[in-house]
Structures are given as structure tokens and as C-alpha cells.
Design an enzyme around this catalytic site. Structure first.
Site, mmCIF file in Angstrom:
data_model
loop_
_atom_site.group_PDB
_atom_site.id
_atom_site.type_symbol
_atom_site.label_atom_id
_atom_site.label_comp_id
_atom_site.label_asym_id
_atom_site.label_seq_id
_atom_site.Cartn_x
_atom_site.Cartn_y
_atom_site.Cartn_z
ATOM 1 N N VAL A 383 38.771 -53.403 3.106
ATOM 2 C CA VAL A 383 37.746 -53.973 2.229
ATOM 3 C C VAL A 383 37.853 -55.495 2.225
ATOM 4 O O VAL A 383 38.875 -56.052 1.809
ATOM 5 C CB VAL A 383 37.865 -53.440 0.792
ATOM 6 C CG1 VAL A 383 36.690 -53.950 -0.048
ATOM 7 C CG2 VAL A 383 37.917 -51.922 0.780
ATOM 8 N N SER A 384 36.796 -56.152 2.680
ATOM 9 C CA SER A 384 36.769 -57.612 2.763
ATOM 10 C C SER A 384 35.912 -58.180 1.638
ATOM 11 O O SER A 384 34.872 -57.622 1.291
ATOM 12 C CB SER A 384 36.196 -58.046 4.113
ATOM 13 O OG SER A 384 35.933 -59.443 4.119
#
Length: 856
Positions: A383-384
Site C-alpha cells: 500500500v503506497s
């Protein structure tokens, strides 16, 4: 005096709704007390048997035998509470339960909280996270903090658990063990048994995973390479801060227990809510390999659910009049990487989660002075926070870091944060993502109903060798985990942080030749990669045989701490020593919740949370299906394709041990500490300044003597619009009045800061001071612990140093009209020894302009 902006968070209707809920809650509780009293009278009349008493221990295990006893007592806690929920229980048990419910209406436990600053050394020290050799910590943007919370049983307060959230990139197992050793003092022992209150069993230390914190305190050699080994005083700084935070939480808990006998009451409430558009899956190709029916059960390819524990305190005045309850503590878990600040950032910062904690604590400083908010990490492996989908830097074409991306050069495939496509920098991006988390946390805490947490506090802990576990697969076959190894795509990096040009994500064919990577493999490994290890890790092409690399000491861990807390019957925490992908975390949560609910350890509406990067660090964990693609996360899953299944088995057995002691995990031995550790960082030998100058002397004054504040009608949060993957999303960013800076001759910051803030007792390299016209004195207005200030150090020549002090006026702290100046602090190493110094800039004025008038 410091004034805070009132954030544009709620409207009058929401506040009125909150007040109505407060009144309704009080009325409901009053009616419930009356009903309980009536029920007790009727039940007492029917009692025909003597009371039964279940004894609770007040100690934590300090030996294996004590651990067994502790598990037995915790099973009695569960059995008693479970029996209390049964309609077929005896009349006596019913009476005990009803009476206990009256006590437990407020909360499951008493809570203590504490916070301390992590003073890691800075100055030419590599940051941990991106593994970028050029990213050295050469200044301070936002100080790192350790926040601790202690949850103690109401009836047996010496039975407790501790969870710490630290603004770090990872957690050191050695540092955690040193924390426990430091807490083994008479002041932190059970007075009745003389046993320690805080042990490895009941202390969980997780991190926010900021990539803008100094390294040099890792346990394993692979994670020490870019920091040139262990950095002197780095691990000690981490230990000092965490110990201090726990000690403060212990003192707060002691005061809370004393308070409970007078006029205060604590309530622990579990809240949750969805936060969309705060994270982007950076490996969607891998996520799509998971089964269709499994993906259909979830909304989106990232977890959008925030789970929070809120600590409320309500004080009754001596006359019995109830005052409005106050939020005194908050702890939440939300999955998003600490990579808003890119690898080009050289300033220490807590990144987006650090900002979320900072801004909420700042806003609550007046209403609840000791309020602490921790934004913990969860299953954020893929998850960025960089919401603008990755594109090639040169052609602007969409990319994903695979072999075909950017004409074969994956280093040009980069994702950008909100606002960066409008010319904003990554600090704005960090503030954006941090503010989203803060606003959601505040909303679900203050304006949404939650579940009051009741029931016992339970815990389990074990050391497990993850490199040699047999797992049973769904098809009935058996498989094993592997010795640690890293794949070729490990050096490709991600779209958050570039890797090396001759690799790419998705390198999953062992027959594909790569001359450069093949040379690296032969050069880095102490022995050839065996065919057995290749089969175990298939389809991963092995670059680093880290499980066999033992020189100068192990490159990666094999024995890891696994841990689980149950807080009341509403929350279970899984202490996971790695970065789990979104679907890996979902699978683990699902399997553990099923086991805990089936054994009546938690309720069906309880939350199970993955507390990511807890107690140690062992890279990544993906699902079996994601592993086959061998993107960065899969290549960094060090125990092979069945790592997740192994963790599921381990934690499920741990969950079952709460009610069945025969299922307790066999506790292994913690990894030993190397007798000596590599430390190649050159020490600071001498600081010097040019002839005619001195430490603390100004090189460049603020550009102007007068700066205009933003007119009040414009001092608000303006929307910015960035084009994300799902359309245009707006967010409020604060108007900054002006940016003021000054430059000084200084010394190397690794020598330490020469100033200790009176209000916090914490070091600072700089202050912004405000002039008091009445008394003709200067007072500290800001330190380097604020989001609005920046302290930047650079080397000039061989031994000379230059420091720049910067202030973004009004970004989070309101500045009133008046005179201000900068002051720098430091410690210089001279031929005559160390000496502290300080220096000030010329004064500059802030004035308020309104309709052409200058108001001072």
C-alpha cells in the site's frame, strides 16, 4: 503564546448531534444502573449456594512454569466471562455476572499512556527504508516519537499489556530485549510477588514504518549495510525513548488507578470506519492473482478500514455533578506506507503518520493537555501513499516497474503523492495523507458510536523458527518453509523507491539470464545456492542466500517473536514481525478471528488487527498466489511461498491456547546478540569555522525585516485537486504566510543538540523566539519538533559546517503579529574539548495586513 487553528473538521449540526448522544448515553446508563439494582435484589433472594471465587494472578510470567500458570489463569478468566453470557448458568453465576457487568460498564481496563522523543543521532547517517546510499539524515523536519499505552485489568491491575508505537522504519529485537531489561527494576515490579510487570510476554513494540528515520540500530547484517553497520548510540537512543514512554505510561496508569477511587472514570471504546483514497496498491498485478471469490469479499485492493481504541475520561466534581467527558488517548491501525517523503528527503520526519499524531495532539493541547494519539501500522506491504499512479519520468507513460516499463529502465517508473503534479513537494504529500488519517480518526472517535470494551486482558508470546516449519495445504499435501533468501526483484525496488537499473519487478524465471545479477549473486553469497533451496523458494530466482550468510553475523533473522493480545472481548492484536500485503493480512485476520470466536475468547463483532512490523523485522509476507509473480514484495518474502500459511498455523495455535493450554506453542530461544558488530561510520573528530567567524554566527540573515501574515479572511484551508486513479480528489492544504530562513556557522549535529526545551525536557537544534514587548524578553515559540520548522545541516569543506534554519509561518501553528528571531544550538568538538554554543539571527517582524492597513 501559541495559538492553534481550528481545523475545518465539523459543522454545528455534527456538534449538536454529539451533545445529544452524550445526553442519551447518560440517560441509558442511568436506566441500566436501576435495572441492575432491581435484578440484584431479586437474585440475592434466590441464592441458595455459597459464593464461588475465581482467583486472578497479579504477576506476569518470568519463567516457563510461570507462563503455564499465567495461561491457566487467563483460561479461567475466559471461562468465567463465557459462563456469564450463558442463559443456562446457575443463579449464583448470574448474580456474579450481573454485579460484574455493573463494574465493567465503563471499560475492560484502566489505561496509562506516555510519550517520549527518539533522539537518534543525525549527520551523515543513512536512513532506513529506501536503502538509498545517498539518503542521509542531515537535519530535522519533525521529531520522531515513541507512544506507549498500558491496558490493565480492572480487578487485577497487575495483569496488563503494553503496546508501543514508535516513529521508526523497523523494530530491533535486540532493542526490545534491552527495553525489558531496563524495566526490570523494583519500581516496575508487582509489589506482592516481586516479579516484573513488563516482560517480553506482554510488551508489543510496533513502528509506523517511516522511511525518513536514521538507521544503524538493526540486528541483522543485511539491514545494516547501507548504514555502514551499527551506528554508535543509535540503538541506545531507541531504547531510551521507548523505556521513557513506558515509564510515563506506568506513572499515568498508577495515577489513574488512584483516581478511580475518587471522582474519575475511564471508558475504553472501540471504533472503526472506512477511509478511501488514502492508499494505492503498488502491485495490483500480484493482487489480481488471488482467487476471484476471495477478492469479491472485499472492497478494493487495499484495506480502507481504520480500527481505533479511544480512551475517554469523565471526572465528577465533589458535588457529584458530572462534567463532559474528555478524550485523553487514541490508538488506531491503518495500512499505508510511510513513503510520502521520497528518497531525496534528507530530513528526519515521522512522515504521514507522524503528522497525523502531531496535528491532533497540537489541536487537543488546550482541551486535553496530556492527550496522546498514535497512528499505528498494519498490513501495508503493498500500500503506497503516492496516490497518483506511477508514470515514466521521461515519457509520462503509465508503468508498473515490470520488464517492459519505461523502455526497460524501471528506475524511471515512479508514483507521485497528492499535490506533486501541481508543483507541490513531498512534504505537502505527507501532510495530505496524514491529515486524511487524522480527520477520519477524529471523526469516528467523536461523532460515531462505538463498542465499549469489556472483558479480561490476555496475551501470548513465543519465539518461533520460521525457517523450518511444516504446513498442511488445502489440498491435503504438506510443504515446508525455507531458509531466508531474497529474489532478483528485491533489488528492483518499488514505484515508491527506485532500485537498480538492471533489474525489474516480476523476475520469476530462474532460466532467464542476467549477467550483472548473476555476478552479484556469486559475489555476495558465502556459498553457492543449493538446488534444494531453489526448489523450496521456487519460482523465486535467488539473489541473496541470506539464510546461509553468517559472516560477520546472520544477514536475516530465522527465529522471530510472534505475539497476540486480547483487550476485552472486542479487540485482538496480532504482533507481526514483517510487512504483510493487503490480502495476506486479510487472510490472517479472518482465520484468527474464526478461531477466537469459536472458542468464545472474543465476540462476533470484535475486531482483529494486524499490528505490522512488531517486535522485530523480517521483510515481507505475501499470499502464495502473489508470490508466484515475484514482484518486489514476493521477492522479499524470505521464508518461501508458504510463509503466510505458516504464520496462519502459528497464530491459530496461539489463539487456541487461550482456552486450551495443551495448544501452547513451544517457546524457542531468542536469537543471540553478536559479540561485536560492524561499525564503519567515521566519527566526528573536529569541528572548525573559518577565521574571523565563530560557532553560532549568522552567515545569512532573513531576507526581509518584515513579513506579511495572510489576511484573516484568507487564513483558511484551501482545496487542491490531484488526478488520482479514480478521478479528481480534493483536499485542504493550509495557506502558508511566508517562509523565513537564516543560515549559521555550526558544528556537526552528531555531537548532539545544545538546548533542552524547558516544557518537554527534549533536545532541539533550533528555536523560533518571540519578543515580549512588556518585559523586553524573548521566549521560545517553536522548536525543531514542529511541522512548521526545518533544521538542515551540510558540510562545508573538511571540518566546517553550515546550518539552515527555516520556518513556514502559520502552516500548523498560528503566529501573531510581533517580533521574532531564530536561535541555533549545538555542541562543537574543538582542540580544547567539547563546548556548547548558541547564536541568534536578526529580529524580523510579522505584521497583519487587512484591507490595506498594517496591524501590529
Amino acid at each position: 503564546m501559541r495559538r492553534r487553528y481550528s481545523l475545518p473538521f465539523s459543522d454545528k449540526e455534527a456538534i449538536q448531534t454529539k451533545k445529544k448522544k452524550e445526553r442519551d448515553r447518560g440517560l441509558s446508563r442511568c436506566c441500566l444502573y436501576i435495572a441492575i439494582a432491581v435484578a440484584n435484589v431479586l437474585l440475592i433472594a434466590l441464592l441458595m449456594r455459597p459464593n464461588v471465587h475465581v482467583s486472578h494472578s497479579a504477576t506476569e510470567p518470568a519463567s516457563p512454569a510461570m507462563a503455564v500458570n499465567q495461561r491457566t489463569r487467563q483460561q479461567q478468566d475466559i471461562q468465567l466471562y463465557t459462563a456469564s453470557q450463558s442463559f443456562n448458568s446457575s443463579i449464583l453465576v448470574s448474580f456474579v455476572v450481573v454485579f460484574s457487568e455493573m463494574i465493567l460498564l465503563t471499560s475492560c481496563c484502566k489505561v496509562g499512556k506516555g510519550k517520549a522523543q527518539i533522539d537518534l543521532p543525525i549527520g551523515e547517517i543513512n536512513m532506513m527504508g529506501y536503502a538509498e546510499l545517498s539518503q542521509n539524515a542531515n537535519g530535522v523536519h519533525l521529531r520522531l516519537k515513541a507512544r506507549a499505552f498500558i491496558f490493565a485489568n480492572l480487578d487485577t491491575p497487575h495483569n496488563r499489556v503494553v503496546t508501543v508505537v514508535a516513529d521508526l522504519g523497523f523494530m530491533s529485537s535486540i532493542a526490545r530485549q534491552e527495553v525489558i531489561q531496563r524495566l526490570n527494576e523494583p519500581a516496575y515490579q508487582n509489589p506482592a510477588t516481586k516479579q516484573p510487570l513488563y516482560t517480553l510476554e506482554n510488551v508489543m513494540i510496533s513502528v509506523t514504518h517511516t522511511h525518513s528515520g536514521p538507521g544503524g540500530f538493526a540486528d541483522d547484517f543485511l539491514y545494516q549495510i547501507t548504514s555502514l553497520g551499527r551506528v554508535p548510540y543509535a540503538r541506545e537512543s531507541v531504547v531510551d525513548a521507548i523505556v521513557s514512554a513506558i515509564q510515563k505510561a506506568h506513572q499515568d496508569l498508577t495515577a489513574s488507578l488512584a483516581d478511580s477511587k475518587s471522582h474519575s472514570r475511564q471508558t475504553l471504546v472501540l471504533n472503526s470506519g472506512f477511509l478511501p483514497n488514502a492508499g494505492l496498491n503498488r502491485s495490483p498485478v500480484a493482487y489480481l492473482q488471488n482467487p476471484d471469490e476471495e477478492r469479491a469479499r472485499y472492497e478494493g485492493n487495499v484495506d480502507q478500514r481504520m480500527v481505533a481504541l479511544n480512551m475517554w475520561k469523565q471526572v465528577r466534581e465533589n458535588g457529584g455533578v458530572r462534567k463532559e467527558r474528555v478524550l485523553v488517548g487514541h490508538l488506531n491501525w491503518f495500512a499505508v506506507h510511510g513513503t510520502s517523503l521520497h528518497s531525496t528527503n534528507l530530513l528526519v520526519s515521522g512522515d504521514n503518520k507522524g503528522f497525523a499524531s502531531y496535528i491532533w495532539e497540537l489541536e487537543m493541547a488546550k482541551k486535553s493537555p496530556n492527550f496522546i494519539a498514535a497512528f499505528a501500522q498494519s498490513n501495508s506491504g503493498d500500500v503506497s501513499p503516492n496516490l497518483i499512479p506511477p508514470r515514466c519520468l521521461d515519457t509520462k507513460e503509465p508503468c508498473d516497474g515490470s520488464k517492459s516499463s519505461c523502455r526497460g529502465d524501471g528506475t524511471k517508473c515512479v508514483g507521485l503523492g497528492p499535490g506533486e503534479d501541481e508543483g507541490k513537494d513531498d512534504f505537502y504529500s505527507a501532510e495530505y495523507i496524514g491529515r486524511l488519517q487524522y480527520e477520519k480518526a477524529r471523526h469516528i472517535s467523536e461523532f460515531e458510536d462505538g463498542l465499549e470494551v469489556r472483558g479480561p486482558v490476555l496475551f501470548r508470546h513465543a519465539w518461533v523458527d520460521m525457517s523450518d516449519l511444516t504446513v498442511k495445504l488445502q489440498n491435503g499435501n504438506y510443504a515446508k518453509t525455507c531458509k531466508p533468501a531474497m529474489g532478483y526483484s528485491f533489488v528492483a525496488g518499488t514505484t515508491d523507491g527506485k532500485g537498480i537499473a538492471f533489474s525489474y519487478q516480476g523476475f520469476n524465471r530462474r532460466d532467464e539470464k542476467n549477467m550483472v545479477l548473476g555476478f552479484l549473486r556469486d559475489f555476495l553469497n558465502s556459498r553457492p545456492v543449493s538446488s534444494e533451496l531453489e526448489r523450496c523458494h521456487a519460482p523465486k530466482p535467488i539473489l541473496l542466500n541470506s539464510g546461509d550468510n553468517m559472516s560477520p553475523y546472520p544477514w536475516q533473522p530465522q527465529v522471530l517473536p510472534v505475539q497476540m493480545f486480547v483487550i476485552g472481548r472486542k479487540l485482538a492484536l496480532i504482533g507481526q514481525p514483517s510487512e504483510m500485503s493487503t490480502m495476506a493480512g486479510r487472510r490472517l485476520r479472518s482465520s484468527i478471528k474464526d478461531a477466537l470466536v469459536q472458542d468464545s475468547v472474543i465476540d462476533k463483532d470484535a475486531e482483529v488487527v494486524v499490528a505490522g512490523l512488531a517486535n522485530a523485522y523480517s521483510s515481507y509476507v505475501t499470499t502464495f498466489e502473489e508470490y508466484q509473480v515475484q514482484r518486489y514484495e514476493g521477492a522479499s518474502t524470505i521464508f518461501g511461498p508458504h510463509t503466510l500459511t505458516a504464520y496462519q498455523n502459528v497464530y491459530q495455535q496461539m489463539a487456541e491456547s487461550f482456552t486450551n493450554s495443551s495448544r501452547a506453542l513451544v517457546n524457542g530461544n531468542p536469537p543471540g546478540r553478536p559479540e561485536t558488530e560492524v561499525s564503519l561510520l567515521a566519527p566526528v573528530v573536529l569541528d572548525a569555522v573559518r577565521p574571523g567567524s565563530s560557532f553560532g554566527l549568522v552567515i545569512k540573515e532573513p531576507e526581509r525585516p518584515v513579513y506579511s501574515l495572510v489576511p484573516k479572511r484568507f487564513a483558511s484551508w484551501k482545496p487542491i485537486h490531484s488526478q488520482f486513479g479514480d478521478g479528481s480528489v480534493s483536499h485542504r492544504i493550509k495557506n502558508v504566510t511566508a517562509t523565513v530562513s537564516a543560515t549559521f556557522w555550526c558544528a556537526h549535529p552528531r555531537n548532539g543538540a545544545g538546548y533542552i526545551a524547558e516544557s518537554t525536557g527534549e533536545p532541539s537544534f533550533m528555536t523560533v523566539e518571540r519578543h515580549d514587548k512588556v518585559n523586553d524578553t524573548w521566549h521560545v515559540f517553536l522548536t525543531d519538533a514542529e511541522w512548521d520548522t526545518r533544521f538542515t545541516w551540510s558540510r562545508s569543506g573538511i571540518a566546517e559546517s553550515v546550518c539552515k534554519l527555516q520556518w513556514d509561518v502559520g502552516r500548523t501553528v498560528m503566529a501573531l503579529p510581533g517580533l521574532y528571531r531564530f536561535r541555533i544550538y549545538g555542541v562543537a568538538k574543538t582542540l580544547f574539548g567539547e563546548r556548547k554554543y548558541s547564536g541568534t539571527s536578526a529580529a524580523f517582524a510579522l505584521v497583519q495586513e487587512e484591507d490595506g492597513l498594517v496591524l501590529q
